[in-house]
Design a protein around this motif. Structure first.
Motif, PDB file in Angstrom:
ATOM      1  N   ARG A 180    -105.186  17.456   7.706  1.00 34.32           N
ATOM      2  CA  ARG A 180    -105.926  18.566   7.092  1.00 34.32           C
ATOM      3  C   ARG A 180    -106.745  18.058   5.909  1.00 34.32           C
ATOM      4  NH1 ARG A 180    -101.207  21.731   7.962  1.00 34.32           N
ATOM      5  NH2 ARG A 180    -100.586  21.509   5.771  1.00 34.32           N
ATOM      6  N   TRP A 181    -106.146  17.177   5.141  1.00 38.64           N
ATOM      7  CA  TRP A 181    -106.873  16.608   3.999  1.00 38.64           C
ATOM      8  C   TRP A 181    -108.063  15.774   4.474  1.00 38.64           C
ATOM      9  CZ3 TRP A 181    -105.851  11.616   1.014  1.00 38.64           C
ATOM     10  CH2 TRP A 181    -106.675  11.555  -0.127  1.00 38.64           C
ATOM     11  N   LYS A 182    -107.884  15.066   5.573  1.00 38.38           N
ATOM     12  CA  LYS A 182    -108.999  14.277   6.104  1.00 38.38           C
ATOM     13  C   LYS A 182    -110.186  15.178   6.438  1.00 38.38           C
ATOM     14  CE  LYS A 182    -110.550  11.490   9.960  1.00 38.38           C
ATOM     15  NZ  LYS A 182    -110.378  11.184  11.384  1.00 38.38           N
ATOM     16  N   LYS A 183    -109.915  16.338   7.016  1.00 31.19           N
ATOM     17  CA  LYS A 183    -111.001  17.278   7.342  1.00 31.19           C
ATOM     18  C   LYS A 183    -111.716  17.748   6.074  1.00 31.19           C
ATOM     19  CE  LYS A 183    -109.407  19.106  11.788  1.00 31.19           C
ATOM     20  NZ  LYS A 183    -108.432  18.063  12.072  1.00 31.19           N
TER      21      LYS A 183
ATOM     22  N   LEU B 211    -114.456   3.189   7.318  1.00 27.28           N
ATOM     23  CA  LEU B 211    -113.249   2.411   7.573  1.00 27.28           C
ATOM     24  C   LEU B 211    -112.008   3.191   7.156  1.00 27.28           C
ATOM     25  CD1 LEU B 211    -112.783  -1.349   6.909  1.00 27.28           C
ATOM     26  CD2 LEU B 211    -111.060   0.230   6.100  1.00 27.28           C
ATOM     27  N   VAL B 212    -112.068   3.846   6.009  1.00 27.83           N
ATOM     28  CA  VAL B 212    -110.914   4.605   5.517  1.00 27.83           C
ATOM     29  C   VAL B 212    -110.612   5.791   6.435  1.00 27.83           C
ATOM     30  CG1 VAL B 212    -110.093   6.111   3.666  1.00 27.83           C
ATOM     31  CG2 VAL B 212    -111.158   3.919   3.109  1.00 27.83           C
ATOM     32  N   LEU B 213    -111.641   6.523   6.848  1.00 23.62           N
ATOM     33  CA  LEU B 213    -111.421   7.680   7.719  1.00 23.62           C
ATOM     34  C   LEU B 213    -110.811   7.260   9.051  1.00 23.62           C
ATOM     35  CD1 LEU B 213    -114.694   9.704   7.031  1.00 23.62           C
ATOM     36  CD2 LEU B 213    -112.398  10.128   6.104  1.00 23.62           C
ATOM     37  N   THR B 214    -111.272   6.134   9.576  1.00 31.66           N
ATOM     38  CA  THR B 214    -110.686   5.607  10.816  1.00 31.66           C
ATOM     39  C   THR B 214    -109.241   5.180  10.594  1.00 31.66           C
ATOM     40  OG1 THR B 214    -112.849   4.832  11.580  1.00 31.66           O
ATOM     41  CG2 THR B 214    -110.910   3.835  12.604  1.00 31.66           C
ATOM     42  N   ALA B 215    -108.997   4.543   9.465  1.00 30.00           N
ATOM     43  CA  ALA B 215    -107.657   4.049   9.159  1.00 30.00           C
ATOM     44  C   ALA B 215    -106.654   5.183   8.988  1.00 30.00           C
ATOM     45  CB  ALA B 215    -107.694   3.190   7.903  1.00 30.00           C
TER      46      ALA B 215
ATOM     47  N   ASP C 228    -106.468   7.928  10.704  1.00 26.94           N
ATOM     48  CA  ASP C 228    -105.989   8.241  12.058  1.00 26.94           C
ATOM     49  C   ASP C 228    -105.051   7.153  12.573  1.00 26.94           C
ATOM     50  OD1 ASP C 228    -107.455  10.583  12.138  1.00 26.94           O
ATOM     51  OD2 ASP C 228    -109.194   9.647  13.083  1.00 26.94           O
ATOM     52  N   GLN C 229    -105.396   5.895  12.318  1.00 29.82           N
ATOM     53  CA  GLN C 229    -104.561   4.794  12.794  1.00 29.82           C
ATOM     54  C   GLN C 229    -103.196   4.792  12.121  1.00 29.82           C
ATOM     55  OE1 GLN C 229    -107.257   1.501  12.033  1.00 29.82           O
ATOM     56  NE2 GLN C 229    -107.992   1.524  14.134  1.00 29.82           N
ATOM     57  N   PHE C 230    -103.162   5.039  10.830  1.00 34.37           N
ATOM     58  CA  PHE C 230    -101.895   5.113  10.120  1.00 34.37           C
ATOM     59  C   PHE C 230    -101.048   6.266  10.646  1.00 34.37           C
ATOM     60  CE2 PHE C 230    -103.812   2.853   6.264  1.00 34.37           C
ATOM     61  CZ  PHE C 230    -103.057   1.706   6.456  1.00 34.37           C
ATOM     62  N   CYS C 231    -101.685   7.404  10.897  1.00 30.90           N
ATOM     63  CA  CYS C 231    -100.952   8.566  11.403  1.00 30.90           C
ATOM     64  C   CYS C 231    -100.366   8.292  12.786  1.00 30.90           C
ATOM     65  CB  CYS C 231    -101.861   9.790  11.447  1.00 30.90           C
ATOM     66  SG  CYS C 231    -102.252  10.483   9.820  1.00 30.90           S
ATOM     67  N   ASP C 232    -101.143   7.666  13.653  1.00 32.01           N
ATOM     68  CA  ASP C 232    -100.652   7.323  14.995  1.00 32.01           C
ATOM     69  C   ASP C 232     -99.472   6.363  14.910  1.00 32.01           C
ATOM     70  OD1 ASP C 232    -102.583   8.897  16.117  1.00 32.01           O
ATOM     71  OD2 ASP C 232    -103.945   7.248  16.624  1.00 32.01           O
ATOM     72  N   LEU C 233     -99.602   5.372  14.062  1.00 31.75           N
ATOM     73  CA  LEU C 233     -98.551   4.366  13.904  1.00 31.75           C
ATOM     74  C   LEU C 233     -97.290   4.993  13.319  1.00 31.75           C
ATOM     75  CD1 LEU C 233     -98.048   1.328  14.295  1.00 31.75           C
ATOM     76  CD2 LEU C 233     -98.817   0.984  11.947  1.00 31.75           C
ATOM     77  N   ALA C 234     -97.458   5.901  12.362  1.00 31.06           N
ATOM     78  CA  ALA C 234     -96.315   6.541  11.715  1.00 31.06           C
ATOM     79  C   ALA C 234     -95.530   7.413  12.682  1.00 31.06           C
ATOM     80  CB  ALA C 234     -96.793   7.383  10.535  1.00 31.06           C
ATOM     81  N   GLN C 235     -96.244   8.048  13.599  1.00 30.34           N
ATOM     82  CA  GLN C 235     -95.591   8.938  14.557  1.00 30.34           C
ATOM     83  C   GLN C 235     -94.538   8.186  15.358  1.00 30.34           C
ATOM     84  OE1 GLN C 235     -98.445  11.144  16.838  1.00 30.34           O
ATOM     85  NE2 GLN C 235     -97.151  12.960  16.717  1.00 30.34           N
ATOM     86  N   ASP C 236     -94.838   6.952  15.734  1.00 27.05           N
ATOM     87  CA  ASP C 236     -93.885   6.135  16.482  1.00 27.05           C
ATOM     88  C   ASP C 236     -92.842   5.505  15.554  1.00 27.05           C
ATOM     89  OD1 ASP C 236     -95.216   6.648  18.863  1.00 27.05           O
ATOM     90  OD2 ASP C 236     -96.555   4.933  18.619  1.00 27.05           O
TER      91      ASP C 236
ATOM     92  N   GLN D 210    -111.473   2.417  -0.720  1.00 24.41           N
ATOM     93  CA  GLN D 210    -110.624   1.736   0.256  1.00 24.41           C
ATOM     94  C   GLN D 210    -109.362   1.179  -0.392  1.00 24.41           C
ATOM     95  OE1 GLN D 210    -112.591  -1.499   2.288  1.00 24.41           O
ATOM     96  NE2 GLN D 210    -110.669  -2.429   2.891  1.00 24.41           N
ATOM     97  N   SER D 211    -109.518   0.545  -1.547  1.00 28.35           N
ATOM     98  CA  SER D 211    -108.391  -0.072  -2.230  1.00 28.35           C
ATOM     99  C   SER D 211    -107.301   0.943  -2.545  1.00 28.35           C
ATOM    100  CB  SER D 211    -108.883  -0.735  -3.522  1.00 28.35           C
ATOM    101  OG  SER D 211    -107.807  -1.202  -4.303  1.00 28.35           O
ATOM    102  N   ALA D 212    -107.692   2.125  -2.970  1.00 28.53           N
ATOM    103  CA  ALA D 212    -106.709   3.165  -3.308  1.00 28.53           C
ATOM    104  C   ALA D 212    -106.097   3.795  -2.064  1.00 28.53           C
ATOM    105  CB  ALA D 212    -107.387   4.239  -4.163  1.00 28.53           C
TER     106      ALA D 212
END
Length: 458
Positions: free
Chosen positions: A51-54, A83-87, A89-97, A135-137
């Motif tokens: 939601r925050w990403k949106k 890069l951050v917006l893509t990341a 989603d990637q972090f969320c996908d990885l966290a789910q597993d 990105q760093s933060a």
């Protein structure tokens, strides 16, 4: 404190600093909120982050504008935000597993049964850097939140303008500002974080990393430190000169060389040294400054005056000790208040020069020839801190043979560092002298968790 605009040289922005008492009250509030955040589970945490990403996407134009002012460049800013917006989603996908398994059996025999489980640290403090401020933060904050922590972030006081936009987006998610909070301030605020949080994550220079480590140690707060090193590239006799020269030029000049992962030393086999240098210089001369029009040109300004002074001093030291500048200039130039450094190639360099041993953070590429593989490795490993290294060779097997003997945090074959583009890879340090946090794979979450063992005697 007034903040300098890197494109105009004017001190046109001011940040205010919180008192320790105010920051402590905020920290206590965030600790209380963290308990509910942890309890709702990974699925709800992912939904909140999405939601925050949106909301971030709705404020994309405003965020881009302030980051451009912070850093003085546009191409890299667009790259950084995407890069951050893509990341996310990637972090969320990885966290789910990753968080599906709450307890893991690590030993089971006739006498003992031992299980491992993990809890968040509660309140994580993040001190991020100015080279890629957003990105760093975010690359620390997102996995820390997904792991169930609340997060206090202090970006660099050199690039603080984006903080107020982020705080605006955070406020649009109910109760989220008690889980994620960005604060302005100078080094004193960073010192405060080292005393009131449960874990400190720092990104920046080695010099500042040491200070953060010392301060956090006084309060028995563990510290994850990510600091840049003197990145190196080795180009063997069999390497494709065209692709190697292009990749190394990009790795040394992207963001005007102001990156923890920049290539700052180049070692080339003597049999192809002249040909490689010719191509590197030719391509370097085609790069232009993004002045006066920020829409054009590949090289943005040097963000801080201190950094420009450091570049000038290193170049002067190198020339004094015999280095030859074959492209670029002997010092930075000033354009109506903004400071630029042209892509600069040096030859006849030695490890007695500061430019071969100290972090530069500028678009400078010293090129040195080597006789054989052993000498190339001696050169590449002759550094107290080599964060990343690239090896270019005609065959992957040849490059791997060299790569396995390099004391580097990350080694890339026939390209420059790619760790900031891919988040599912694991990396481990081969240099025991360095203590650095990674934003790669499952370690993204592990470092934000306390790991505990339950031992049962049968």
């Amino acid at each position: 404190m007034k903040v300098r605009n890197p494109r105009t040289g004017l001190y046109d922005y001011e940040i205010s600093q919180l008192s320790f008492e105010t920051l402590k009250i905020k920290a206590d509030t965030m600790r209380h909120a963290q308990k509910s955040w942890q309890a709702i589970g990974i699925e709800q945490r992912i939904k909140t982050i999405q939601r925050w990403k949106k909301v971030l996407e709705r404020h994309l134009e405003e965020l881009t504008e302030v980051l451009i002012v912070d850093t003085g460049r546009k191409i890299e800013t667009v790259y950084e935000i995407n890069l951050v917006l893509t990341a996310i989603d990637q972090f969320c996908d990885l966290a789910q597993d990753y968080f599906k398994v709450e307890v893991q059996t690590i030993l089971h025999n006739n006498t003992y049964h031992i299980e491992e489980y993990s809890d968040p640290f509660e309140l994580v403090g993040i001190i991020s850097t100015w080279q890629f401020p957003f990105q760093s933060a975010m690359m620390q904050a997102i996995p820390a939140l997904l792991a169930g922590n609340s997060v206090l972030v202090k970006p660099s006081e050199k690039t603080p303008r984006f903080v107020r936009v982020l705080e605006k987006t955070i406020s649009q998610i109910p109760h989220f500002n008690n889980l994620l909070h960005f604060i302005e301030g100078e080094k004193e605020v960073g010192e405060m974080l080292c005393s009131i949080t449960d874990l400190i994550c720092f990104t920046g220079s080695e010099e500042k990393a040491r200070k953060v480590f010392e301060t956090s140690a006084k309060h028995f707060v563990p510290a994850q430190l990510a600091f840049g090193g003197k990145g190196a590239a080795i180009v063997t006799e069999t390497a494709d000169i065209e692709s190697a020269s292009s990749a190394i030029l990009w790795g040394g000049t992207f963001n005007a060389g102001q990156s923890l992962e920049s290539i700052e030393r180049v070692y080339v086999h003597r049999n192809i040294h002249s040909q490689f240098l010719s191509r590197l210089v030719g391509k370097s001369n085609l790069l232009t400054l993004n002045y006066p029009n920020i829409e054009y040109g590949q090289i943005g300004p040097i963000i801080t005056e201190k950094q420009a002074t450091n570049i000038n001093e290193q170049l002067a030291d190198a020339v004094k000790k015999g280095a030859v500048i074959v492209a670029g200039a002997e010092k930075c130039i000033v354009q109506k208040g903004s400071i630029y450094c042209r892509p600069t190639i040096l030859t006849n360099v030695s490890h007695h020069m500061r430019i071969m041993r100290e972090m530069t953070f500028g678009p400078i590429l010293p090129v040195k020839s080597f006789l054989n593989e052993t000498q190339a490795l001696d050169f590449a490993n002759d550094s107290n801190s080599t964060f990343n290294c690239s090896v270019f060779a005609g065959k992957d097997s040849e490059a791997m043979k060299i790569a396995r003997r390099i004391k580097s945090k990350s080694i890339t074959i026939n390209d420059v560092y790619m760790g900031n583009r891919f988040y599912r890879n694991e990396k481990s340090s081969t240099n025991a002298a360095e203590t650095k946090a990674e934003n790669i794979g499952t370690f993204s979450f592990k470092k934000f968790l306390n790991h505990k063992n339950l031992m049962f005697k049968k």
